[in-house]
Design a protein around this motif. Sequence first.
Motif, PDB file in Angstrom:
ATOM      1  N   MET A 318      28.170   6.994 -42.957  1.00  0.00           N
ATOM      2  CA  MET A 318      28.839   8.286 -43.192  1.00  0.00           C
ATOM      3  C   MET A 318      28.536   9.309 -42.110  1.00  0.00           C
ATOM      4  O   MET A 318      29.264  10.283 -41.944  1.00  0.00           O
ATOM      5  CB  MET A 318      28.426   8.851 -44.554  1.00  0.00           C
ATOM      6  N   VAL A 319      27.433   9.132 -41.372  1.00  0.00           N
ATOM      7  CA  VAL A 319      27.066  10.155 -40.388  1.00  0.00           C
ATOM      8  C   VAL A 319      27.874   9.992 -39.105  1.00  0.00           C
ATOM      9  O   VAL A 319      28.138   8.876 -38.648  1.00  0.00           O
ATOM     10  CB  VAL A 319      25.553  10.131 -40.062  1.00  0.00           C
ATOM     11  N   ASP A 320      28.262  11.103 -38.558  1.00  0.00           N
ATOM     12  CA  ASP A 320      28.983  11.151 -37.286  1.00  0.00           C
ATOM     13  C   ASP A 320      27.939  11.445 -36.202  1.00  0.00           C
ATOM     14  O   ASP A 320      27.562  12.598 -35.984  1.00  0.00           O
ATOM     15  CB  ASP A 320      30.053  12.239 -37.352  1.00  0.00           C
ATOM     16  N   ARG A 321      27.482  10.397 -35.556  1.00  0.00           N
ATOM     17  CA  ARG A 321      26.363  10.530 -34.624  1.00  0.00           C
ATOM     18  C   ARG A 321      26.695  11.406 -33.403  1.00  0.00           C
ATOM     19  O   ARG A 321      25.894  12.276 -33.033  1.00  0.00           O
ATOM     20  CB  ARG A 321      25.878   9.130 -34.201  1.00  0.00           C
ATOM     21  N   PRO A 322      27.845  11.204 -32.747  1.00  0.00           N
ATOM     22  CA  PRO A 322      28.151  12.089 -31.613  1.00  0.00           C
ATOM     23  C   PRO A 322      28.193  13.557 -32.013  1.00  0.00           C
ATOM     24  O   PRO A 322      27.741  14.429 -31.261  1.00  0.00           O
ATOM     25  CB  PRO A 322      29.525  11.584 -31.146  1.00  0.00           C
ATOM     26  N   GLN A 323      28.732  13.829 -33.207  1.00  0.00           N
ATOM     27  CA  GLN A 323      28.768  15.227 -33.651  1.00  0.00           C
ATOM     28  C   GLN A 323      27.357  15.766 -33.892  1.00  0.00           C
ATOM     29  O   GLN A 323      27.056  16.915 -33.571  1.00  0.00           O
ATOM     30  CB  GLN A 323      29.587  15.337 -34.943  1.00  0.00           C
ATOM     31  N   LEU A 324      26.476  14.936 -34.418  1.00  0.00           N
ATOM     32  CA  LEU A 324      25.096  15.363 -34.651  1.00  0.00           C
ATOM     33  C   LEU A 324      24.390  15.684 -33.335  1.00  0.00           C
ATOM     34  O   LEU A 324      23.690  16.687 -33.215  1.00  0.00           O
ATOM     35  CB  LEU A 324      24.338  14.278 -35.418  1.00  0.00           C
ATOM     36  N   VAL A 325      24.554  14.810 -32.344  1.00  0.00           N
ATOM     37  CA  VAL A 325      23.919  15.061 -31.045  1.00  0.00           C
ATOM     38  C   VAL A 325      24.499  16.320 -30.409  1.00  0.00           C
ATOM     39  O   VAL A 325      23.774  17.156 -29.870  1.00  0.00           O
ATOM     40  CB  VAL A 325      24.094  13.836 -30.119  1.00  0.00           C
ATOM     41  N   SER A 326      25.824  16.459 -30.502  1.00  0.00           N
ATOM     42  CA  SER A 326      26.487  17.605 -29.881  1.00  0.00           C
ATOM     43  C   SER A 326      26.084  18.917 -30.546  1.00  0.00           C
ATOM     44  O   SER A 326      25.851  19.924 -29.861  1.00  0.00           O
ATOM     45  CB  SER A 326      28.006  17.429 -29.966  1.00  0.00           C
ATOM     46  N   GLU A 350      21.149  -5.265 -27.936  1.00  0.00           N
ATOM     47  CA  GLU A 350      22.268  -6.187 -28.179  1.00  0.00           C
ATOM     48  C   GLU A 350      22.922  -5.959 -29.531  1.00  0.00           C
ATOM     49  O   GLU A 350      24.067  -6.393 -29.756  1.00  0.00           O
ATOM     50  CB  GLU A 350      21.786  -7.639 -28.094  1.00  0.00           C
ATOM     51  N   LEU A 351      22.233  -5.321 -30.444  1.00  0.00           N
ATOM     52  CA  LEU A 351      22.829  -5.076 -31.759  1.00  0.00           C
ATOM     53  C   LEU A 351      24.000  -4.101 -31.622  1.00  0.00           C
ATOM     54  O   LEU A 351      23.944  -3.168 -30.816  1.00  0.00           O
ATOM     55  CB  LEU A 351      21.783  -4.492 -32.714  1.00  0.00           C
ATOM     56  N   PRO A 352      25.064  -4.307 -32.366  1.00  0.00           N
ATOM     57  CA  PRO A 352      26.227  -3.415 -32.212  1.00  0.00           C
ATOM     58  C   PRO A 352      25.907  -1.988 -32.616  1.00  0.00           C
ATOM     59  O   PRO A 352      25.142  -1.755 -33.554  1.00  0.00           O
ATOM     60  CB  PRO A 352      27.268  -4.032 -33.172  1.00  0.00           C
ATOM     61  N   GLN A 353      26.493  -1.057 -31.861  1.00  0.00           N
ATOM     62  CA  GLN A 353      26.307   0.351 -32.206  1.00  0.00           C
ATOM     63  C   GLN A 353      27.016   0.640 -33.523  1.00  0.00           C
ATOM     64  O   GLN A 353      28.208   0.392 -33.659  1.00  0.00           O
ATOM     65  CB  GLN A 353      26.867   1.244 -31.093  1.00  0.00           C
ATOM     66  N   ARG A 354      26.263   1.161 -34.491  1.00  0.00           N
ATOM     67  CA  ARG A 354      26.867   1.496 -35.782  1.00  0.00           C
ATOM     68  C   ARG A 354      27.809   2.690 -35.595  1.00  0.00           C
ATOM     69  O   ARG A 354      27.429   3.713 -35.023  1.00  0.00           O
ATOM     70  CB  ARG A 354      25.777   1.801 -36.803  1.00  0.00           C
ATOM     71  N   ALA A 355      29.055   2.545 -36.082  1.00  0.00           N
ATOM     72  CA  ALA A 355      30.079   3.568 -35.891  1.00  0.00           C
ATOM     73  C   ALA A 355      30.193   4.470 -37.114  1.00  0.00           C
ATOM     74  O   ALA A 355      29.678   4.155 -38.185  1.00  0.00           O
ATOM     75  CB  ALA A 355      31.428   2.908 -35.613  1.00  0.00           C
ATOM     76  N   HIS A 356      30.887   5.571 -36.937  1.00  0.00           N
ATOM     77  CA  HIS A 356      31.193   6.483 -38.045  1.00  0.00           C
ATOM     78  C   HIS A 356      32.333   5.862 -38.851  1.00  0.00           C
ATOM     79  O   HIS A 356      33.454   5.733 -38.353  1.00  0.00           O
ATOM     80  CB  HIS A 356      31.608   7.844 -37.467  1.00  0.00           C
ATOM     81  N   ASP A 357      32.086   5.439 -40.053  1.00  0.00           N
ATOM     82  CA  ASP A 357      33.080   4.748 -40.863  1.00  0.00           C
ATOM     83  C   ASP A 357      32.944   5.198 -42.319  1.00  0.00           C
ATOM     84  O   ASP A 357      32.404   4.485 -43.170  1.00  0.00           O
ATOM     85  CB  ASP A 357      32.891   3.229 -40.754  1.00  0.00           C
ATOM     86  N   PRO A 358      33.448   6.406 -42.635  1.00  0.00           N
ATOM     87  CA  PRO A 358      33.303   6.921 -44.000  1.00  0.00           C
ATOM     88  C   PRO A 358      34.029   6.072 -45.036  1.00  0.00           C
ATOM     89  O   PRO A 358      33.580   6.008 -46.185  1.00  0.00           O
ATOM     90  CB  PRO A 358      33.886   8.338 -43.913  1.00  0.00           C
ATOM     91  N   ASP A 359      35.140   5.412 -44.660  1.00  0.00           N
ATOM     92  CA  ASP A 359      35.848   4.573 -45.632  1.00  0.00           C
ATOM     93  C   ASP A 359      34.980   3.408 -46.082  1.00  0.00           C
ATOM     94  O   ASP A 359      34.897   3.097 -47.274  1.00  0.00           O
ATOM     95  CB  ASP A 359      37.152   4.049 -45.016  1.00  0.00           C
ATOM     96  N   GLN A 360      34.335   2.744 -45.138  1.00  0.00           N
ATOM     97  CA  GLN A 360      33.444   1.642 -45.514  1.00  0.00           C
ATOM     98  C   GLN A 360      32.234   2.164 -46.287  1.00  0.00           C
ATOM     99  O   GLN A 360      31.751   1.518 -47.217  1.00  0.00           O
ATOM    100  CB  GLN A 360      32.996   0.871 -44.276  1.00  0.00           C
ATOM    101  N   GLY A 361      31.762   3.344 -45.906  1.00  0.00           N
ATOM    102  CA  GLY A 361      30.645   3.933 -46.639  1.00  0.00           C
ATOM    103  C   GLY A 361      31.011   4.211 -48.085  1.00  0.00           C
ATOM    104  O   GLY A 361      30.246   3.916 -49.012  1.00  0.00           O
ATOM    105  N   ARG A 362      32.210   4.756 -48.302  1.00  0.00           N
ATOM    106  CA  ARG A 362      32.655   5.038 -49.674  1.00  0.00           C
ATOM    107  C   ARG A 362      32.785   3.733 -50.467  1.00  0.00           C
ATOM    108  O   ARG A 362      32.408   3.660 -51.642  1.00  0.00           O
ATOM    109  CB  ARG A 362      33.996   5.775 -49.632  1.00  0.00           C
ATOM    110  N   ALA A 363      33.295   2.660 -49.806  1.00  0.00           N
ATOM    111  CA  ALA A 363      33.448   1.378 -50.496  1.00  0.00           C
ATOM    112  C   ALA A 363      32.085   0.799 -50.890  1.00  0.00           C
ATOM    113  O   ALA A 363      31.931   0.225 -51.987  1.00  0.00           O
ATOM    114  CB  ALA A 363      34.200   0.406 -49.586  1.00  0.00           C
ATOM    115  N   LEU A 364      31.105   0.946 -50.010  1.00  0.00           N
ATOM    116  CA  LEU A 364      29.772   0.439 -50.338  1.00  0.00           C
ATOM    117  C   LEU A 364      29.157   1.210 -51.512  1.00  0.00           C
ATOM    118  O   LEU A 364      28.524   0.628 -52.397  1.00  0.00           O
ATOM    119  CB  LEU A 364      28.861   0.545 -49.105  1.00  0.00           C
TER     120      LEU A 364
END
Length: 532
Positions: A318-326, A350-364
């Motif tokens: 749910m967190v928007d990382r670029p917005q948090l840093v900015s 090598e692990l994938p960068q976790r993206a901002h994905d509120p839809d998947q967060g809501r589903a979880l």
Amino acid sequence: MLRKISAQKNPANPGRELSIGRRSFVQGGLALGAGLLLAQGAAFGAQAAAPSRGGVLRIGLGAAGSKSSLNPFISTGEMDFAVAQSLFDRLTDFDATGKLYNSLAEDFSHNEDGSIWTIRIRDGVLWHDGSPFTAQDVAYSLAYILTPENKADAYATLSPFMQKDDVRALDATTVEIKLNAPYALLPQIMASKVMFLVKDGTRDFSAPIGTGPFKFTHWTQGERVSLARNESFRTPGQPYLDGLEFIAINDAMSRVNALMAGQVDVIAQLDGSLAPIVEANPALHLIRSESGATTDQFMMVNKAPFQDVRVRQAFRLMVDRPQLVSNALAGYGRIGNDLHSITDPDYAAELPQRAHDPDQGRALLKAAGYDSDLRLELYTADAAPGMLASSTLIANQAKQIGVTIDLTVVPPDSYYSGPQFKNAPMASSDWGQHTLESVFGQAYARGAYWNEPDWTSDAFDGWVAKSRTTFDETLRKQYLFEAQKILWNEGGYLIWGFRDLLDAASAKVAGLAPSNQRNLGYYRFEGVSLEG
């Protein structure tokens, strides 16, 4: 057969020993984060050809409170750590670029399988009371840490490998450590932030005696600490200053005001939002270093709703990382991927960068039984750069997935000692740069106080244990990757970014070079002078 690990001289600073010189260690990348220092501040750090002697450097810091302590084995806040850096030393340490070097150790060697280590210490080092530093002091310091009643932060780090009776002084300058099992990273772990050395028999820390560049003179708990130059310091001619005065100023804006008013000479942990004020003032300097330091949030895995890993994963999405840093860091940092120690060579990039994905967060969350009806407390304070701002922003971002976060904000000086710390389901934290081995021993070890989310995993422990017993660097990297993969999937920290270390100083301060380890050049002031 003994395997020898010798030391080299540091050409940039001949008074101190450089990193451990065994080929495998150097190739293994103990230069943690080398090359990450930013040019900004480097010229400021340049020392005059003949530094002036005298004067007292006044240092404004935050995170000091009523529970502050001069016991270097217990972390109670940034100010106490900064004071300990000037009073005490370690066997090994990290330089400004993150490179490991021998501090009070002369060299390390070990038997064939790495289960018995022999450490030769530097001769000629004196304690502040004039008595010689000996191997018995090292044995006592490690035994003190390994005594559980002393509640030393490093107990959880060392106790898996050794018992206090396994450390002994063979003679005045030689220490032998018998380990429970082979351990490849002993020199590195001795450089951890809480691995200070104290004099044999020390029980009372109210007037501490160390071997560092400055010696204790006065302390008002939670307010002010005064130190004087150690005339017997081992680097000829240093320190240049007559003394240091650490002054607690917990409010970030008040620290800047104190600097501009000439009440202090340097300030630590400048909030990014205040950096333009410093940059616009020709009488001040901004000190900046890219680092692995974090301001983060953690989720208590022993409390609802975070006992369910799907909720922890939802919050990370749910967190928007670029917005948090900015916004929270004012752009002075880079996004994180829910792992500490980005500057460690074995960091799992090598692990994938976790993206901002509120839809998947809501589903979880829905799968975990929370359908737009989750409400919880986030305990926080303005106790570190970006801490309160990031907590506020995360509370707003949580609304996107139907979560209501209520902030409980307390004064900075009582934050880490407050009753809600580790009792609220979610809280904020502040970590300096650490190696993987160091952070695993403090933030992820079973029973460690600073394992803030109380997260544990048998599988994680197994991979970490394997990494510690192998001297094969390729295999060790694979084991550490597997351990970090578990953290990435299941861990309790929400590490959304790595913050640049920002400090500010009066233009009359010279010789204070930025370090990627911690603020104000890792709080080492022996090479600092006051000019003009």
